[in-house]
Design an enzyme around this catalytic site. Structure first.
Site, mmCIF file in Angstrom:
data_model
loop_
_atom_site.group_PDB
_atom_site.id
_atom_site.type_symbol
_atom_site.label_atom_id
_atom_site.label_comp_id
_atom_site.label_asym_id
_atom_site.label_seq_id
_atom_site.Cartn_x
_atom_site.Cartn_y
_atom_site.Cartn_z
ATOM 1 C CE LYS A 149 70.367 -38.374 10.420
ATOM 2 N NZ LYS A 149 70.966 -37.151 10.895
ATOM 3 C CD GLU A 182 78.215 -32.822 7.941
ATOM 4 O OE1 GLU A 182 77.086 -32.905 7.432
ATOM 5 O OE2 GLU A 182 78.750 -33.769 8.558
HETATM 6 N N1 PXG Z 1 74.737 -33.203 8.474
HETATM 7 C C1 PXG Z 1 74.575 -33.788 9.675
HETATM 8 C C2 PXG Z 1 75.758 -34.019 10.527
HETATM 9 C C3 PXG Z 1 73.286 -34.159 10.088
HETATM 10 O O1 PXG Z 1 73.132 -34.754 11.274
HETATM 11 C C4 PXG Z 1 72.410 -33.292 8.000
HETATM 12 C C5 PXG Z 1 73.700 -32.956 7.651
HETATM 13 C C6 PXG Z 1 71.303 -33.077 7.008
HETATM 14 O O2 PXG Z 1 70.895 -34.308 6.426
HETATM 15 P P1 PXG Z 1 69.411 -34.544 5.899
HETATM 16 O O3 PXG Z 1 69.417 -35.928 5.374
HETATM 17 O O4 PXG Z 1 68.496 -34.390 7.056
HETATM 18 O O5 PXG Z 1 69.179 -33.521 4.850
HETATM 19 C C7 PXG Z 1 72.172 -33.885 9.255
HETATM 20 C C8 PXG Z 1 70.772 -34.203 9.668
HETATM 21 C C9 PXG Z 1 67.870 -34.674 15.066
HETATM 22 C C10 PXG Z 1 68.801 -33.996 14.113
HETATM 23 O O6 PXG Z 1 67.776 -34.273 16.227
HETATM 24 C C11 PXG Z 1 69.236 -34.647 12.973
HETATM 25 C C12 PXG Z 1 70.118 -34.042 12.087
HETATM 26 C C13 PXG Z 1 70.549 -32.769 12.340
HETATM 27 C C14 PXG Z 1 70.107 -32.109 13.504
HETATM 28 C C15 PXG Z 1 69.230 -32.706 14.382
HETATM 29 O O7 PXG Z 1 67.184 -35.615 14.652
HETATM 30 N N2 PXG Z 1 70.553 -34.726 10.967
#
Ligand code: PXG
Length: 297
Positions: A149, A182
Site C-alpha cells: 500500500k 479491483e
Molecule cells: N484497493 C485499493 C487500491 C485500496 O487503496 C482497498 C482496495 C480496500 O482495502 P481495505 O483494507 O481498506 O479494505 C484500498 C483501500 C485513503 C484511501 O485516502 C485509502 C484506500 C482507498 C481510498 C482512499 O486513505 N485504500
C-alpha cells in the site's frame, strides 16, 4: 485537530513535513486507512500487520512495535475526541538528500491523522454506484505489487478520474492479462448462480481488510459460498449483484457496469443483507478508544 508526527502532536496548520522528505519527493513510503466506529477501532491489528508487510516490502525498518503503534492510533483518536473516525497512517522514507538511493534517508517518519473521509456521496449507498472499466491497467505485480500500500497512487487516481469524467462513480481495473483486479480504492465482488466471486489476492490487487471481512460474513451470515477466482469483464456483465469493499468505501452496492444494468438496477437483496451484518460487526467489535478494561478485538 491534533495530528501526530514523529512523537509530537501538531495542529492542522502546523502539521507539516520537509520538502526533502522522500515520501513527497518520490512517493517513497506506505500508508494505511483504518476506521473507528462507535469509539472502537475496527480491525486495528489487521491494518497494522499489513502496514508492517508494506514496510518490509520496501525496506523500511520499523522503529515502532505493534503495541506502540496500536497505542498511538488509539491515543490520536482519543485526543481528537472522535467516536467515528478515519485514521490515516503514513510512513515515509523520511528526510534525505535528493536522489533515489534509499540509504540517503536515515530515519523514517510516522504520521497519524484522525479525521473523516467520504469517498462517494451518501446517496450512492442507497442508489448504488455506476462502474466503468478503466483503459488504464492496474500496475503489475511484476513492476510494483499492489499488495504494497504505497504512496504511489497515480495509477488509481488517474483511473478514478477517467471514471468520473465518463460520468461514472468508480472504475474497474484489469491486470495486464485482462482479468478484473479491483476498483481504484476498493475490492470487488459479484454474485452469480448462488455463488459469490472475487479475484484472488495475488491477481494484482490490494488484499483489502474489508475484502477479508466480506468473505467471512458471506460464509458465516449469508451462508453462501465465495470463490476467489480470476474472471473477466464479461463475467461481471452477467452478475446478479455486485458490491465493492474498502475501509473508506465500506460495502458499496454497484448497479451498472459499462452500460449493462445489474439485477433490477437497485442494490441487490443479498448485498443489502451483507451491509446489515457489516454494520453490526463494525459497531460491536474493535479496540476500545475510551475504556481501558477488557475488549474483543
Ligand atoms: N484497493 C485499493 C487500491 C485500496 O487503496 C482497498 C482496495 C480496500 O482495502 P481495505 O483494507 O481498506 O479494505 C484500498 C483501500 C485513503 C484511501 O485516502 C485509502 C484506500 C482507498 C481510498 C482512499 O486513505 N485504500
Amino acid at each position: 485537530m491534533k495530528i501526530y508526527i514523529d512523537g509530537k502532536y501538531y495542529s492542522k496548520e502546523e502539521a507539516k513535513v520537509s520538502v526533502f522528505d522522500h515520501g513527497l519527493l518520490y512517493g517513497d513510503g506506505v500508508f494505511e486507512g483504518i476506521r473507528a466506529y462507535n469509539g472502537r477501532v475496527f480491525k486495528l491489528d489487521e491494518h497494522l500487520e499489513r502496514l508492517f508487510e508494506s514496510m518490509r516490502g520496501i525496506f523500511i525498518e520499523p522503529r515502532w512495535s505493534l503495541e506502540k503503534l496500536r497505542s498511538l492510533v488509539v491515543e490520536t483518536v482519543r485526543l481528537n475526541g472522535l467516536k467515528d473516525a478515519y485514521i490515516r497512517l503514513v510512513v515515509t522514507r523520511g528526510y534525505g538528500d535528493l536522489g533515489l538511493d534509499l540509504r540517503k534517508c536515515k530515519v523514517p517518519s510516522l504520521i497519524i491523522i484522525a479525521d473523516h473521509i467520504s469517498l462517494y456521496p451518501e446517496s450512492t449507498y442507497q442508489t448504488g454506484v455506476t462502474l466503468v472499466a478503466s483503459h488504464l491497467r492496474r500496475v503489475s505485480h511484476q513492476s510494483l505489487t499492489p499488495n504494497i500500500k504505497s504512496l504511489n497512487y497515480l495509477n488509481n487516481i488517474l483511473a478514478k478520474d477517467g471514471a468520473v469524467r465518463a460520468g461514472a462513480g468508480e472504475a474497474v481495473m484489469l491486470n495486464m492479462e485482462g482479468y478484473v483486479t479491483e476498483c481504484t480504492g476498493d475490492n470487488i465482488f459479484f454474485l452469480k448462480g448462488g455463488v459469490w466471486y472475487t479475484p484472488p489476492a495475488w491477481a494484482g490487487l490490494l488484499d483489502g481488510v474489508t475484502r477479508r471481512v466480506a468473505i467471512e460474513l458471506i460464509g458465516k451470515e449469508l451462508k453462501m459460498p465465495v470463490k476467489e477466482e480470476l474472471f473477466t469483464l464479461f463475467h461481471l456483465y452477467q452478475a446478479e449483484e455486485i458490491f465493492l469493499t474498502g475501509t473508506a468505501a465500506e460495502i458499496l452496492p454497484a448497479v451498472k457496469i459499462d452500460g449493462r444494468v445489474i439485477g433490477t438496477g437497485k442494490p441487490g437483496p443479498r448485498t443489502q443483507q451483507l451491509v446489515g451484518h457489516f454494520r453490526d460487526l463494525t459497531r460491536k467489535t474493535g479496540v476500545p478508544v475510551y475504556e481501558t478494561a477488557g475488549s474483543a478485538k
